[in-house]
Enzyme design. Sequence first.
Site, PDB file in Angstrom:
ATOM      1  N   ASP A   1     -11.150   1.809 -11.508  1.00 42.63           N
ATOM      2  CA  ASP A   1     -10.177   0.720 -11.429  1.00 42.63           C
ATOM      3  C   ASP A   1     -10.161   0.016 -12.782  1.00 42.63           C
ATOM      4  O   ASP A   1     -11.033  -0.809 -13.068  1.00 42.63           O
ATOM      5  CB  ASP A   1     -10.588  -0.296 -10.353  1.00 42.63           C
ATOM      6  CG  ASP A   1     -10.358   0.209  -8.946  1.00 42.63           C
ATOM      7  OD1 ASP A   1      -9.251   0.659  -8.654  1.00 42.63           O
ATOM      8  OD2 ASP A   1     -11.302   0.150  -8.136  1.00 42.63           O
TER       9      ASP A   1
ATOM     10  N   HIS B   1     -10.733  -7.302   1.499  1.00 41.81           N
ATOM     11  CA  HIS B   1     -12.131  -6.980   1.229  1.00 41.81           C
ATOM     12  C   HIS B   1     -13.030  -7.546   2.323  1.00 41.81           C
ATOM     13  O   HIS B   1     -14.078  -6.987   2.632  1.00 41.81           O
ATOM     14  CB  HIS B   1     -12.571  -7.555  -0.126  1.00 41.81           C
ATOM     15  CG  HIS B   1     -11.949  -6.875  -1.301  1.00 41.81           C
ATOM     16  ND1 HIS B   1     -10.813  -7.337  -1.912  1.00 41.81           N
ATOM     17  CD2 HIS B   1     -12.308  -5.760  -1.979  1.00 41.81           C
ATOM     18  CE1 HIS B   1     -10.500  -6.540  -2.914  1.00 41.81           C
ATOM     19  NE2 HIS B   1     -11.389  -5.574  -2.983  1.00 41.81           N
TER      20      HIS B   1
ATOM     21  N   ASP C   1      -7.065   2.644   0.128  1.00 42.04           N
ATOM     22  CA  ASP C   1      -7.932   1.693  -0.556  1.00 42.04           C
ATOM     23  C   ASP C   1      -9.342   1.943  -0.014  1.00 42.04           C
ATOM     24  O   ASP C   1      -9.526   2.697   0.951  1.00 42.04           O
ATOM     25  CB  ASP C   1      -7.469   0.261  -0.274  1.00 42.04           C
ATOM     26  CG  ASP C   1      -7.890  -0.727  -1.357  1.00 42.04           C
ATOM     27  OD1 ASP C   1      -8.800  -0.394  -2.143  1.00 42.04           O
ATOM     28  OD2 ASP C   1      -7.324  -1.834  -1.395  1.00 42.04           O
TER      29      ASP C   1
END
Length: 399
Positions: A135, A251, A324
């Site tokens: 990332d 998250h 993700d």
Amino acid sequence: MKKNLLWMATILVCCVSFFTSCSDDDDPVNPTPDEVEVQLQKMTLREKVGQMFYVRPECLDTTIHFNMQGGIDVSADDITKIRLQAVNETMRKVNKDYPVGGIILYAHNIEDEAQLATFIPQIRALNGSPLLCIDEEGGRVARIGRNSNFNVETFESMEAIGKTGDPQNAYYCGNTIGTYLKKYDFDIDFAPVADVNTNPENIVIGARSFSNDPAVAAPMVTHYLQGLKDAGITGCIKHFPGHGDTKADTHFGYAQSMKTWDELLGCEMITFKEGIDWGCQLIMTAHIAVPNVTDSNIPSTMSSIILQDKLRGELGYQNVIITDAMEMGAITQQYNCAEATVGCILAGVDIVLGPQNFVKAFDAVIEAVKNGTITEERINQSVRRILKLRKYCKQAKSA
């Protein structure tokens, strides 16, 4: 006369063969179906399933135990203490039976240039010949850019680039990041963010987005992708179907957008459509729910309506869909590892990124094929796309 006709036919066949062979060799993006099928037929089920997993290095070390229930950021302190920065013998032993298609490195996996130069060849030698991913968006999400041991150009944020109004600045950003990622031998950058940051209360996207206006964000996204590509790195647009109009952070737990599909088409889908038309090879899903589209609270990552009906069907996307990180709270607070992994594949995902427990996730897919929950042809569909992606990455780096 017959001899002349035979001679002309022979010449014609030779010409067709010549031009066909040239087009096969010169097309870096689309290997012929036969090439892919030949590769596919040589692969065992475990080899094929392995290609569908991209994991953090720690997932291969089964001696490491850390709590991922709170999401990736909550457990970051535990992982940082581990600081896994080399392939160890436990990882190699696990990897013999559990091949893997990709490895993603986080900030704690990277010390400096010397360590990275040793670590990456070790990773490439693993079973499955994993691609190297990171990332590296620029701004606050930059594993190398925010490491003081690396002398690379950094960027304030994608929002700051968007405010310039000049897509060439996005190209420069993508090309600069891509250039140093290629230097360090990465293949894929999970960037740029294609989300349109329309909610001022958004705590997870914010300045990672180019703009709150899709007309501004869309050309920024494609120019950034082109900058990466010209540097030899394959980009990935995220987070489908758009994380910009949310308040909560996936998250840590459940997040949703209350937009209808028509509302998404008028905003979020503008950037994703632009990326698809440009030719992006990877789209990353969001773990957000869109109840006014799916009529449920299921995360988009696990919704066939979002991935099959909308992304593949309506938008016509044909390349790789990657999740993700599946260790994030929006998934782990609702599903166990097996449920989440099998569920997202059934929904249409090609690559499972960062499962909470790689071995359990892998075993769950194998078992699902054996008991008929997932057909092997469904696995083959994803692996075909992944094999094409691997060739694309290889050609991009060698161009």
